[in-house]
Design a protein around this motif. Sequence first.
Motif, PDB file in Angstrom:
ATOM      1  N   ASN B  12       0.849  -1.191   0.000  1.00  0.00           N
ATOM      2  CA  ASN B  12       0.000   0.000   0.000  1.00  0.00           C
ATOM      3  C   ASN B  12       0.887   1.244   0.000  1.00  0.00           C
ATOM      4  O   ASN B  12       1.822   1.339   0.787  1.00  0.00           O
ATOM      5  N   VAL B  14       1.102   5.764  -1.066  1.00  0.00           N
ATOM      6  CA  VAL B  14       0.426   6.987  -1.497  1.00  0.00           C
ATOM      7  C   VAL B  14       1.490   7.958  -2.005  1.00  0.00           C
ATOM      8  O   VAL B  14       2.602   8.004  -1.469  1.00  0.00           O
ATOM      9  N   ASN B  36       2.666   2.866  10.513  1.00  0.00           N
ATOM     10  CA  ASN B  36       2.311   2.773   9.096  1.00  0.00           C
ATOM     11  C   ASN B  36       2.574   4.120   8.446  1.00  0.00           C
ATOM     12  O   ASN B  36       3.128   5.023   9.082  1.00  0.00           O
ATOM     13  N   LEU B  37       2.176   4.255   7.191  1.00  0.00           N
ATOM     14  CA  LEU B  37       2.507   5.490   6.468  1.00  0.00           C
ATOM     15  C   LEU B  37       1.899   6.739   7.101  1.00  0.00           C
ATOM     16  O   LEU B  37       2.339   7.858   6.834  1.00  0.00           O
ATOM     17  N   ALA B  38       0.890   6.539   7.948  1.00  0.00           N
ATOM     18  CA  ALA B  38       0.286   7.694   8.630  1.00  0.00           C
ATOM     19  C   ALA B  38       1.307   8.404   9.511  1.00  0.00           C
ATOM     20  O   ALA B  38       1.151   9.594   9.819  1.00  0.00           O
ATOM     21  N   PHE B  39       2.330   7.661   9.927  1.00  0.00           N
ATOM     22  CA  PHE B  39       3.387   8.244  10.763  1.00  0.00           C
ATOM     23  C   PHE B  39       3.950   9.507  10.107  1.00  0.00           C
ATOM     24  O   PHE B  39       4.277  10.480  10.779  1.00  0.00           O
ATOM     25  N   TYR B  41       2.427  11.035   7.233  1.00  0.00           N
ATOM     26  CA  TYR B  41       1.482  11.758   6.381  1.00  0.00           C
ATOM     27  C   TYR B  41       1.098  13.132   6.939  1.00  0.00           C
ATOM     28  O   TYR B  41       1.170  14.146   6.254  1.00  0.00           O
ATOM     29  N   ASP B  58       3.415   1.511   3.185  1.00  0.00           N
ATOM     30  CA  ASP B  58       3.351   0.658   4.379  1.00  0.00           C
ATOM     31  C   ASP B  58       4.329  -0.492   4.209  1.00  0.00           C
ATOM     32  O   ASP B  58       4.262  -1.236   3.215  1.00  0.00           O
ATOM     33  N   GLY B  63       0.223  -1.515   8.369  1.00  0.00           N
ATOM     34  CA  GLY B  63      -0.794  -0.719   7.695  1.00  0.00           C
ATOM     35  C   GLY B  63      -1.690  -1.575   6.833  1.00  0.00           C
ATOM     36  O   GLY B  63      -2.227  -2.588   7.286  1.00  0.00           O
ATOM     37  N   ARG B  64      -1.815  -1.211   5.568  1.00  0.00           N
ATOM     38  CA  ARG B  64      -2.692  -1.954   4.657  1.00  0.00           C
ATOM     39  C   ARG B  64      -1.903  -2.812   3.677  1.00  0.00           C
ATOM     40  O   ARG B  64      -2.473  -3.329   2.714  1.00  0.00           O
ATOM     41  N   THR B 199      -4.562  -1.662  15.250  1.00  0.00           N
ATOM     42  CA  THR B 199      -3.107  -1.528  15.128  1.00  0.00           C
ATOM     43  C   THR B 199      -2.429  -2.456  16.136  1.00  0.00           C
ATOM     44  O   THR B 199      -1.448  -3.124  15.799  1.00  0.00           O
TER      45      THR B 199
END
Lengths: 93, 289
Positions: B12, B14, B36-39, B41, B58, B63-64, B199
């Motif tokens: 996954n 972005v 995950n990538l939210a770390f 974003y 991820d 993550g996904r 998570t």
Amino acid sequence: MVVFTKEAIEKTLVEIVEDLIQDWGIDPDDGITGTTLLVNDLDFASVDIIQLCVAIEQHYDRKIGFQDLLMKDGSYVSDLSIAQMVDFLVDRI
Amino acid sequence: MPFVQTNGIRTNYVQIDCESGNDCEDLVMVHGLATNLAFWYIHYASAFSKRYRVTLYDLRGHGRSSITDSGYTPKNMAVDLQQLLDHLSIERAHFVAHSFGGVVALNLACLNPDHFASLVLADTHISIVRRVQKTKNWEFGKRIQPILEQHSLDVDVREPYFGYRLLSAVAHLQIQNVEISQELEDLVSPLMGNNSKRTANQWLKLMGTTQAEKELMGDDGLSLDRLRKLNFPILAMYGEYSQAMSTGEQLLEVWPHADFRQIRGAGHFFPITRSSELMENCRQFWNGL
């Protein structure tokens, strides 16, 4: 100029959320409403919230600046309701 | 967010387009374990996209992206990244990596240094240093140990992979709805984030039902001789109170050309707790390239 009503934004948001959680086996009793909380009720992880933000930005084809919604005093907010997101989107779109 | 098949898994990712047009360089950001990538974003992606096209993804098992039974060695996860870059036609990029993400990035750098226009390494701990660290005193660890004991957590701060074990212990508390103190939450919340049980469950599934624990805590393949050969621009940043600081001290000798910064009063998660400092240090570093 396209005008997005609050009702239209909420309908779009709920559709995006439903699409996102379709494989999770989560079925809220009253469906997804304004009071539904992403983390507490739908078990969103941080990456799912980002996924939702990206999906919304793609839908409206614009940057929305979700960091202003997701961050408070330098930390991630612990949860968000659908209504909070709708109000934010009404303000930004 | 799109998925791509890389190295036999679904990855996954972005991409955030560059605001300065189509001729921007690429920036790839690699997160650490149990996140995950939210770390990256929220704090960074938008700010850095003013200058770069930003790619976040991820890691395998996070993550996904797919959870697989095995394949979690840093060397194999570097192949995951290599194939993602190939798919996105990114031949050369700047990299920012935190913690274990740095181990993955360094493995890719050893494999293919031409990919790297530069690297910002944030609090990355390598196994060769972890193994010798037990004999040393980690001063801040002495302050953490009583907090763990208050919660009856059987985790020893002197263990080389203390951080991974702490994450598992706290994840267990989280799924059991056990209330934890603010002090303990401060140690891990940047990773677990948002009180999400998914998570926590994902981390426990990864560590309990796959080869991840064994592979992640094994030799990461980063010998000092291999690292010494990396001669692209590097900024290495370490938290003053972090267990990883000993790796920073070692790398300081290995890379005379690199720029080292200590984040005073910070622990391992300064990319979240002190994001503006990391951002400013990155900008200064990139401006000097």
